[in-house]
Write a protein that holds these residues in place. Structure first.
Motif, PDB file in Angstrom:
ATOM      1  N   LYS A  73       0.709 -33.259  61.714  1.00 54.63           N
ATOM      2  CA  LYS A  73       0.797 -31.789  61.292  1.00 54.63           C
ATOM      3  C   LYS A  73      -0.492 -31.236  60.546  1.00 54.63           C
ATOM      4  CE  LYS A  73       5.915 -31.179  60.949  1.00 54.63           C
ATOM      5  NZ  LYS A  73       5.887 -30.309  62.080  1.00 54.63           N
TER       6      LYS A  73
ATOM      7  N   PHE B  75      10.782 -32.318  61.787  1.00 51.37           N
ATOM      8  CA  PHE B  75       9.560 -32.148  61.242  1.00 51.37           C
ATOM      9  C   PHE B  75       8.623 -33.326  61.397  1.00 51.37           C
ATOM     10  CE2 PHE B  75       8.419 -28.389  58.879  1.00 51.37           C
ATOM     11  CZ  PHE B  75       9.339 -27.614  59.121  1.00 51.37           C
ATOM     12  N   PHE B  76       9.339 -34.520  61.359  1.00 50.51           N
ATOM     13  CA  PHE B  76       8.332 -35.417  61.251  1.00 50.51           C
ATOM     14  C   PHE B  76       8.511 -36.691  62.267  1.00 50.51           C
ATOM     15  CE2 PHE B  76       9.321 -33.961  56.683  1.00 50.51           C
ATOM     16  CZ  PHE B  76       8.155 -33.489  56.745  1.00 50.51           C
ATOM     17  N   CYS B  77       9.789 -36.919  62.968  1.00 46.60           N
ATOM     18  CA  CYS B  77       9.632 -37.658  63.869  1.00 46.60           C
ATOM     19  C   CYS B  77       9.609 -37.164  65.488  1.00 46.60           C
ATOM     20  CB  CYS B  77      11.335 -38.184  63.902  1.00 46.60           C
ATOM     21  SG  CYS B  77      11.789 -38.674  62.363  1.00 46.60           S
ATOM     22  N   PRO B  79       7.401 -34.845  66.293  1.00 48.68           N
ATOM     23  CA  PRO B  79       5.807 -34.917  66.733  1.00 48.68           C
ATOM     24  C   PRO B  79       5.270 -36.495  67.240  1.00 48.68           C
ATOM     25  CG  PRO B  79       6.100 -33.370  64.979  1.00 48.68           C
ATOM     26  CD  PRO B  79       7.552 -34.417  65.214  1.00 48.68           C
ATOM     27  N   LEU B  80       5.735 -37.390  66.583  1.00 47.38           N
ATOM     28  CA  LEU B  80       5.287 -38.614  66.836  1.00 47.38           C
ATOM     29  C   LEU B  80       5.983 -39.098  68.040  1.00 47.38           C
ATOM     30  CD1 LEU B  80       6.132 -40.666  63.282  1.00 47.38           C
ATOM     31  CD2 LEU B  80       3.792 -40.184  64.553  1.00 47.38           C
ATOM     32  N   LEU B  81       7.130 -38.795  68.315  1.00 42.85           N
ATOM     33  CA  LEU B  81       7.729 -39.188  69.528  1.00 42.85           C
ATOM     34  C   LEU B  81       7.165 -38.712  70.694  1.00 42.85           C
ATOM     35  CD1 LEU B  81      11.386 -39.405  68.568  1.00 42.85           C
ATOM     36  CD2 LEU B  81       9.801 -41.386  68.988  1.00 42.85           C
ATOM     37  N   GLU B  85       1.274 -32.110  68.445  1.00 43.61           N
ATOM     38  CA  GLU B  85       1.082 -31.713  67.348  1.00 43.61           C
ATOM     39  C   GLU B  85       1.967 -30.411  67.072  1.00 43.61           C
ATOM     40  OE1 GLU B  85      -2.965 -30.970  66.782  1.00 43.61           O
ATOM     41  OE2 GLU B  85      -3.181 -33.178  66.858  1.00 43.61           O
TER      42      GLU B  85
ATOM     43  N   MET D   1       4.120 -41.357  74.622  1.00 41.61           N
ATOM     44  CA  MET D   1       4.478 -41.911  73.258  1.00 41.61           C
ATOM     45  C   MET D   1       3.813 -43.258  73.163  1.00 41.61           C
ATOM     46  SD  MET D   1       8.283 -42.241  72.063  1.00 41.61           S
ATOM     47  CE  MET D   1       8.448 -44.010  72.631  1.00 41.61           C
ATOM     48  N   ILE D 187      10.679 -42.086  61.318  1.00 40.63           N
ATOM     49  CA  ILE D 187      11.526 -41.986  62.387  1.00 40.63           C
ATOM     50  C   ILE D 187      12.876 -43.017  62.592  1.00 40.63           C
ATOM     51  CG2 ILE D 187      11.577 -42.332  65.020  1.00 40.63           C
ATOM     52  CD1 ILE D 187       8.720 -41.512  65.162  1.00 40.63           C
TER      53      ILE D 187
END
Ligand SMILES: Nc1ncnc2c1ncn2[C@@H]1O[C@H](COP(=O)(O)OP(=O)(O)OP(=O)(O)O)[C@@H](O)[C@H]1O
Ligand SMILES: Nc1ncnc2c1ncn2[C@@H]1O[C@H](COP(=O)(O)OP(=O)(O)OP(=O)(O)O)[C@@H](O)[C@H]1O
Ligand SMILES: [Mg+2]
Ligand SMILES: [Mg+2]
Lengths: 248, 221, 260, 220, 260
Positions: A73, B75-77, B79-81, B85, D1, D187
């Protein structure tokens, strides 16, 4: 060319995104305008100047300041304490300054003995310690106390509110942060630096996990100079003055 | 303790800015969420088992978990997955749209179901083509019947949007807490914040009952 | 009408219909022939399948087996092998139906209710359809109500509008399923008068009713159904007045109290 | 991913501890909501304006402001204003209970008003006095009619209980947040937390659906 | 019964009743005397105030002015000065009423519906009330249904239970307001038979009905109301068969179609 540096990418995007959670005097947010100040915010602006991009502050909380960096982010997190566990998830720059933890409390609070000096003195059942969830002070105090209750709150606003409203007895925070708090509430607030010290850690920029060593070095070299020339100390002084002026 | 509400005057702009963020978020998510909800509502009444199961799982999951955890997760998972961004605003919009979609799909489903079989029989008896059945008979009635509940859903969304403060979005609630910290006047600030939410939500709930009465009268349900 | 008078208008053959995958057998082999100009009243106990029969005729229900011809053309058929019922939608358009519960579209006003089908089905111009609609409404004593919404009408007015709506498509056969049984007793006759008016113009119709007086006055033929089959079929004087079958007699006595 | 999952990092023990707190909060709030909600419903239906108005305002206030604002307000402002200090879980129960009370009062009111007038007429015709009519006709029918809504509100409060994490009550959400920051495995942690919430809510929503369907069959 | 036969059972005097603070005048001066053992059928157009009249008699409505005496005792009175209507609740307990829509309590089973009032109002022992209830149910052909809930009963069964429930308090007068008009035509007669059975035991009753056959068979006297006043009052042969008033005749023709 096979790999392009991370900061070149930022230059292409035109903005440097800085994840900011409030902790005066490191990072402060003017409620009226939403603008950021504090010496880490200033450092960030100066680093953006070096890259010739615009800084952009992204509001966040201490709980999420690592997760947000992991999630991409923002490009760097402000005022992150260097700890080994964090280092497994993200990278750090060299420290910009050293910090230590202090305990602020209401001097009329009967639960806290007059001569309290160490963590052990206040580590009693029934004593509540307010701390910002996810911060270095959270980790440190949680490891140190056995009997007292740790109350983890999302942000600086809430921890201070908890002590002001007597929901918590002691505010565990960075000593600089707590100093500002006691100075703006001189009628009742006092702070003590426990001996032995709770934690002495470096405060640094948090950086994405996937940054190359060369990219990290860019930030390190930038900071090295600011620290060595005493520029950081100047910025700290300015931030503290700002806060104290604002409180009046 | 003595209360002093005048300190808030200094932060009029900040509160308005926070309210603006709250309203922007609410309105965007109402538009996107209602659209999504309508489509999902249709999917849930579809004959295709896979569509029905997928939409059902989505709705049940979002109705069965706290909005706060949905926000954290997105919010946090996400984007990672996804490996992309997402800005705070985009994440907030995604999270609240998914929430709104889940609750409005139930509303649309109920209103579609409340159109009696007789109406469809009448369509067949009049020889109306499928398209006219949907466009001229089913849709207008479904939307009319859904309006009061949709409005209540909007009020819910407006209230739930306060949760984005917990992930650091500078909405009305966030700004309020920020001010209360800076001024050390939490009672005054939080009370005023609560009142602002109330002043906006209350007339809307009144409107819901008014409109409900009108629609009930018009359709004689 | 173009059909020659010797040809039947409707010819149902061995109609079978069940609900719940054969669990409830409702029609167990219905054969009815109806000539043009006939007005058939169907009576029978509750659950005997009267509504189902009319709904099948309207093409609203699948059938298990059997066939219906209309005006000489095949209309509905099913081979009984579980395949979908074949319904000719073009033929279906020449049949109109009015239901027990007013099925006006509540979000459209009276005029819009009337012109929706002509405009959408036949692509008729709005103005032309509206003119026809207005004329029909006048005829039914509803000229002033064309802008009213269904919720603003009495039950009797709603049913008259529903009849007018069905007539807008110039049907060759009208089906009425207990159209007055949800009405206040006083409003019954205004609806029945309208149907009698249609009868006077030789409109073929099939009517399900529990109103003895109406049945006597409208029927050219009465069919008594029970248990999914036709038990008695004949002129009204016979079926209503002097039924030959014991079951018919018992039913008439119980429902119409007429003999006491 | 390119993310590798590691669910080993998620230790269930603290989460289950948190779940226990969440369930306690929910249960206690529901007791308050169901019992006092009914009293509140009677108050907001009172024929006396002076009695009715303040309680209506109370209900509307809780229905028209975000639950998080209510919780934060009750947590910090109540002690400062009134000098009362209760332990955090009690405060949490109070906040959630008051919120649920308002929503349940509305549910009760709606179903009391939905008792058909004919039922009361029949009560008069049978010579029951006003108190008997309320006791034997209004209460049982209204309470039955409100059960699905009460259950739904109960589940909603279970989900809203996650908000107390923000004021540091150690519920499921709080433990989840702590675990996520400790392990840097957001996660996995948040997914497990979401699944736990879902696993509790889902069966109850299914029961509500069942009850509602049964009621519709009974009513028709 | 203790009343001497010359005394009227019911004596209504100058009953006035309006809704909406005088906006809708429903009863405009009703004077009816009813002798013990009389079975009065009230007919009239929709909205003429028949239900209102029965509801006033049951003490369910406030009146504007007038009075009702029952069994020689003052029962209902209002001085017309806007004060609350005086209703003697003890007298009210000797009147029973059955409504158009089944008003059984849905959360109680049939037996519980029947014994609620005797136990709560008169403090009768549960076992004794249950025994009486069971006997009544047997008489009405519902012996097997005592444990059933209202939702499990047909409309006709529900109405019979409602009648039994009203009878549990040994009323001296029964009021029936269109008790069969919400029923399927086939279920009408089972309810009417039960009421006829009561009539055979000389139970005084006031009945509002639209069923011609039933009216003829049950009435010892028919009252035609219209516009809030009594238009015609006499034996059934007169009012239903050869009405003297033009309005009565017109109404009978329209609603009962009998003359055609
Ligand atoms: N959609 C349906 N699903 C299952 N069973 C049905 C359905 N529609 C009707 N039935 C059953 O089919 C039988 C015949 O019903 P139908 O409505 O045709 O009777 P009817 O003669 O019109 O009765 P009534 O006089 O009460 O209108 C009944 O037993 C009914 O329960
Ligand atoms: N609660 C009420 N509030 C206002 N007006 C009412 C109310 N109840 C009845 N009315 C009006 O009083 C008039 C008489 O009603 P009532 O029900 O007594 O007529 P009715 O003769 O029983 O008619 P129906 O044959 O349709 O049952 C009607 O105009 C009705 O609209
Ligand atoms: Mg039918
Ligand atoms: Mg009536």
């Amino acid at each position: 060319q096979t790999t392009e540096g991370y900061w070149q990418g930022v230059q292409k995007a035109g903005t440097l995104r800085c994840g900011a959670a409030v902790a005066p005097p490191y990072v402060m947010r003017d409620p009226a305008t939403g603008e950021y100040s504090g010496f880490f915010a200033d450092l960030c602006k100066e680093f953006a100047d070096v890259l010739k991009v615009k800084p952009e502050f992204v509001d966040t909380t201490w709980d999420n300041i690592v997760a947000g960096l992991q999630a991409g982010k923002w490009d760097l997190s402000l005022a992150l304490n260097r700890t080994p566990t964090r280092a497994m998830a993200v990278q750090f720059s060299i420290p910009a300054m050293e910090y230590q933890i202090s305990l602020a409390y209401n001097k009329n609070n009967p639960k806290i003995a007059a001569g309290a000096a160490s963590v052990a003195d206040i580590d009693k059942a029934g004593v509540t310690l307010a701390v910002m969830s996810g911060t270095a002070q959270d980790k440190a105090i949680s490891a140190a106390v056995k009997n007292a209750t740790v109350m983890r709150l999302p942000g600086n606003d809430e921890t201070r509110l908890a002590v002001t409203s007597k929901r918590a007895d002691i505010l565990v925070d960075a000593s600089d942060t707590n100093q500002l708090f006691t100075q703006s509430n001189p009628e009742w607030a006092v702070a003590l630096n426990p001996t032995p010290a709770l934690a002495k850690q470096g405060v640094a920029f948090g950086l994405p996990h996937n940054l190359s060593a060369a990219d990290v070095e860019v930030v390190d070299i930038f900071l090295e100079e600011k620290v060595a020339t005493g520029h950081v100390d100047e910025l700290i002084k300015k931030a503290v003055d700002d806060v104290l002026k604002g409180a009046k | 303790m003595t209360l002093d509400f005048s300190i808030l005057l200094r932060f009029e702009n900040a509160l308005l800015l926070g309210l603006w963020m709250t309203l922007k978020l609410t309105v965007i998510c109402i538009v996107l969420g209602c659209t999504l909800g309508f489509l999902v509502g249709l999917m849930r009444t579809s004959r295709n088992l896979a569509l029905r199961a997928a939409s059902g799982a989505y709705v049940e999951f979002f109705r069965g978990t706290p909005v706060l955890i949905q926000l954290f997760w997105i919010f946090f998972c996400l984007p990672l997955l996804l490996g992309v961004e997402l800005s705070n605003m985009v994440s907030g919009v995604i999270a609240l749209t998914l929430y709104m979609g889940a609750i409005t799909s139930e509303t649309f489903r109920a209103s579609l179901k409340s159109i009696g079989r007789e109406q469809l029989d009448a369509c067949v008896a009049l020889g109306l083509p499928k398209r006219a059945q949907v466009v001229n008979v089913v849709l207008p009635q479904a939307v009319l019947r859904a309006i009061p509940t949709l409005l209540s859903n909007c009020v819910s969304l407006f209230k739930e949007s306060a949760l984005v403060s917990a992930v650091g979005m500078a909405d009305l609630m966030f700004v309020g807490q920020n001010i209360s910290n800076n001024t050390a006047r939490p009672v005054e600030v939080l009370t005023v914040v609560a009142l602002i939410y109330f002043v906006i939500a209350f007339p809307l709930t009144r409107a819901v009952s008014l409109i409900e009465g009108r629609i009930l009268k018009k359709l004689a349900i | 009408m173009t059909t020659s008078f010797s040809l039947p208008l409707v010819k149902m053959q061995a109609l079978h219909k069940s609900y719940g995958n054969g669990a409830i057998q409702v029609l167990k082999g219905i054969d009815i022939e109806m000539k043009p100009g006939e007005r058939v009243v169907v009576i029978g106990p509750s659950g005997s399948g009267k509504s189902t029969l009319l709904r099948v005729m309207m093409g609203l229900e699948q059938i298990d087996s059997g066939s219906v011809n209309f005006d000489g053309k095949p209309y509905i058929s099913s081979d009984g092998a579980g395949r979908k019922t074949q319904i000719d939608t073009n033929v279906r358009r020449s049949i109109g139906m009015v239901f027990q519960h007013y099925t006006l579209f509540p979000h459209l006003n009276v005029l819009q209710n009337l012109i929706l089908a002509p405009c959408k089905v036949r692509g008729e111009a709005k103005a032309k359809a509206a003119a026809r609609a207005q004329a029909l409404l006048e005829r039914f004593g509803l000229g002033a109500k064309s802008k009213a919404y269904p919720a603003q009408l009495s039950g009797g007015q709603k049913q008259r509008v529903a009849i007018a709506r069905a007539l807008m498509l110039d049907p060759k056969l009208m089906l009425f399923d207990e159209v007055t049984s949800a009405l206040d007793p006083e409003l019954v006759s205004e609806v029945e008068q309208v149907i009698l008016q249609l009868a006077a113009q030789d409109m073929p119709m099939m009517i399900v009713t529990h109103d003895m007086w109406f049945a006597k006055n409208i029927a050219s033929r009465v069919i008594f159904c029970a248990g999914g089959v036709v038990v008695e079929d004949g002129p009204p004087e016979q079926v209503l007045g002097a039924p030959r079958e014991e079951r018919t007699k018992e039913f008439i006595d119980r429902v119409f109290h007429i003999k006491q | 991913m390119n993310y590798t999952f590691d669910f080993n990092a998620v230790t269930l023990a603290p989460l289950l501890q948190g779940l226990w707190v969440s369930l306690q909060l929910t249960a206690a709030a529901n007791v308050i909501g169901i019992v006092f909600g009914f009293a509140l419903a009677l108050l907001i239906m009172s024929p006396y304006r002076v009695l009715r108005l303040p309680f209506m305002l109370f209900v509307e206030f809780f229905r028209c402001t975000p639950a998080i604002v209510q919780i934060v307000w009750i947590f910090y402002c109540v002690p400062m204003l009134f000098d009362v200090f209760l332990d955090p879980v009690t405060m949490g129960i109070m906040a959630l209970g008051l919120n649920l009370m308002a929503f349940n009062a509305e549910a009760y009111r709606a179903s009391i008003q939905a008792v058909p007038r004919e039922q009361l007429d029949a009560g008069i015709a049978l010579g029951l006095n006003p108190l008997q009519r309320v006791l034997y006709i209004v209460f049982p029918t209204a309470f039955r009619a409100s059960i699905p809504v009460l259950l739904t509100n109960g589940i909603v409060i279970f989900q809203q209980s996650a908000l107390v994490a923000i004021v540091a009550i150690q519920d499921l959400m709080y433990q989840g947040k702590t675990l996520a920051t400790e392990t840097y495995r957001p996660i996995e942690t948040f997914t497990v937390v979401a699944l736990i919430y879902f696993a509790v809510s889902f069966p109850i929503t299914q029961i509500v659906g069942l009850l509602e369907r049964r009621r519709q069959i009974l009513v028709s």
